[in-house]
Design an enzyme around this catalytic site. Sequence first.
Site, short mmCIF file in Angstrom:
data_model
loop_
_atom_site.label_atom_id
_atom_site.label_comp_id
_atom_site.label_asym_id
_atom_site.label_seq_id
_atom_site.Cartn_x
_atom_site.Cartn_y
_atom_site.Cartn_z
N ARG A 24 0.86 -1.21 0.00
CA ARG A 24 0.00 0.00 0.00
C ARG A 24 0.89 1.24 0.00
NH1 ARG A 24 -3.17 -0.01 4.86
NH2 ARG A 24 -4.08 -1.87 3.95
N ARG A 218 -7.64 -3.87 -0.41
CA ARG A 218 -6.99 -3.27 0.78
C ARG A 218 -5.68 -2.61 0.40
NH1 ARG A 218 -8.77 -7.30 5.70
NH2 ARG A 218 -10.64 -7.98 4.64
O1 LIG Z 1 -4.07 -2.54 6.58
P1 LIG Z 1 -3.10 -2.30 7.70
O2 LIG Z 1 -2.60 -0.92 7.72
O3 LIG Z 1 -1.98 -3.33 7.72
O4 LIG Z 1 -3.94 -2.48 9.07
C1 LIG Z 1 -4.69 -3.63 9.44
O5 LIG Z 1 -4.47 -4.74 8.60
C2 LIG Z 1 -3.60 -5.70 9.23
C3 LIG Z 1 -4.37 -6.98 9.45
O6 LIG Z 1 -4.88 -7.46 8.26
C4 LIG Z 1 -3.15 -5.06 10.54
O7 LIG Z 1 -1.93 -4.40 10.34
C5 LIG Z 1 -4.30 -4.11 10.83
O8 LIG Z 1 -4.04 -3.06 11.69
O1 LIG Z 2 -6.96 -5.59 12.50
C1 LIG Z 2 -7.85 -5.70 11.67
C2 LIG Z 2 -7.79 -5.05 10.41
C3 LIG Z 2 -8.80 -5.21 9.52
N1 LIG Z 2 -9.83 -6.01 9.85
C4 LIG Z 2 -9.89 -6.63 11.03
O2 LIG Z 2 -10.86 -7.37 11.30
N2 LIG Z 2 -8.91 -6.46 11.92
#
Ligand SMILES: O=P(O)(O)O[C@H]1O[C@H](CO)[C@@H](O)[C@H]1O
Ligand SMILES: O=c1cc[nH]c(=O)[nH]1
Length: 235
Positions: A24, A218
Site C-alpha cells: 500500500r 486493501r
Molecule cells: O491494513 P493495515 O494498515 O496493515 O492495518 C490492518 O491490517 C492488518 C491486518 O490485516 C493489521 O496491520 C491491521 O491493523
Molecule cells: O486488525 C484488523 C484489520 C482489519 N480487519 C480486522 O478485522 N482487523
Amino acid sequence: MSTHIGAKPGEIAERVLMPGDPLRAKWIAETYLEDAKCYSSVRGMYGFTGTWSGVPVSVQGSGMGMPSASIYAHELINEYGVRTLIRVGSCGALSEDLQLRDVLAANASSTDSNMNRARFDGLIDYAPVADFGLLRTAVEVAERRGITMRVGPVLAADAFYTDRPDLYDTLAQYGVLAVEMESAALYTIAARFKARALTVLTVSDHIKTGERTTSQEREQTFGQMVEIALDTAIA
Ligand SMILES: O=P(O)(O)O[C@H]1O[C@H](CO)[C@@H](O)[C@H]1O
Ligand SMILES: O=c1cc[nH]c(=O)[nH]1
C-alpha cells in the site's frame, strides 16, 4: 541507515504516512506523490519520499501489529527527525452503523497489548490518544473534500483472529467503532518522543456481518483516507 530502515540522513520527510501494508505504501507513492523515490526496501518494508502539493512527504510501511509498528515509529522519529506520523490503515468494523469502505479517524485507542502495561509497570492504564491538532485538521480536510469521516475510539488488538468476539460486542456497547492493530503503539510512541500522530482508517471488513474486501482492494483502493492524510500532513 537505521537498523530497519535503509534511508540515508535527509531522505525521509518530516511528515510520514504509515500504512501497515508495504505494498500500500508503494501504491500511495506511485499514485499520489510526485517524483517518488524508494529510500528503503529493508525486509521488504518499503519507504518512499516524494512531494504532495509541492511539500515533501514520505510513506513508510510499518507491518502488522504493535511490535512491528513500534520499531518503524521509533526509528522514524528518533533517527530521521520525523515529527508527523499519520497511519493509513484498514480496520474491521465493530459498530453496526459502519459500512465497508467507510473512513474513520481514531481519536483514542484502547488496547489488549501488553506493551503499555510493561511500560507503566502495570500500575497505570495509559490512554493513547491522537494529536488534537492533526485530528482537527483531518476533520476540516474531510469536510472540505466532501468525504464523510467518523471520529471515535478504536481497539488496537494484538490478534487479528480472536477467540473472544464477546469482548468486541462489549467494546461496541462502549462506543468503540472498529478494530485494527497499531494505533495504540503509534500514539504512545509519538507522545513519548514529542511527535504528532493520527490514525485514519478504512473499513475493510465487518466483524458482525462478515462482509470483507479483497487483499487487492486493501492494497490499492482506499484512496479517500490517503487524500485526507496527505492534506492533513502538509497543512
Ligand atoms: O491494513 P493495515 O494498515 O496493515 O492495518 C490492518 O491490517 C492488518 C491486518 O490485516 C493489521 O496491520 C491491521 O491493523
Ligand atoms: O486488525 C484488523 C484489520 C482489519 N480487519 C480486522 O478485522 N482487523
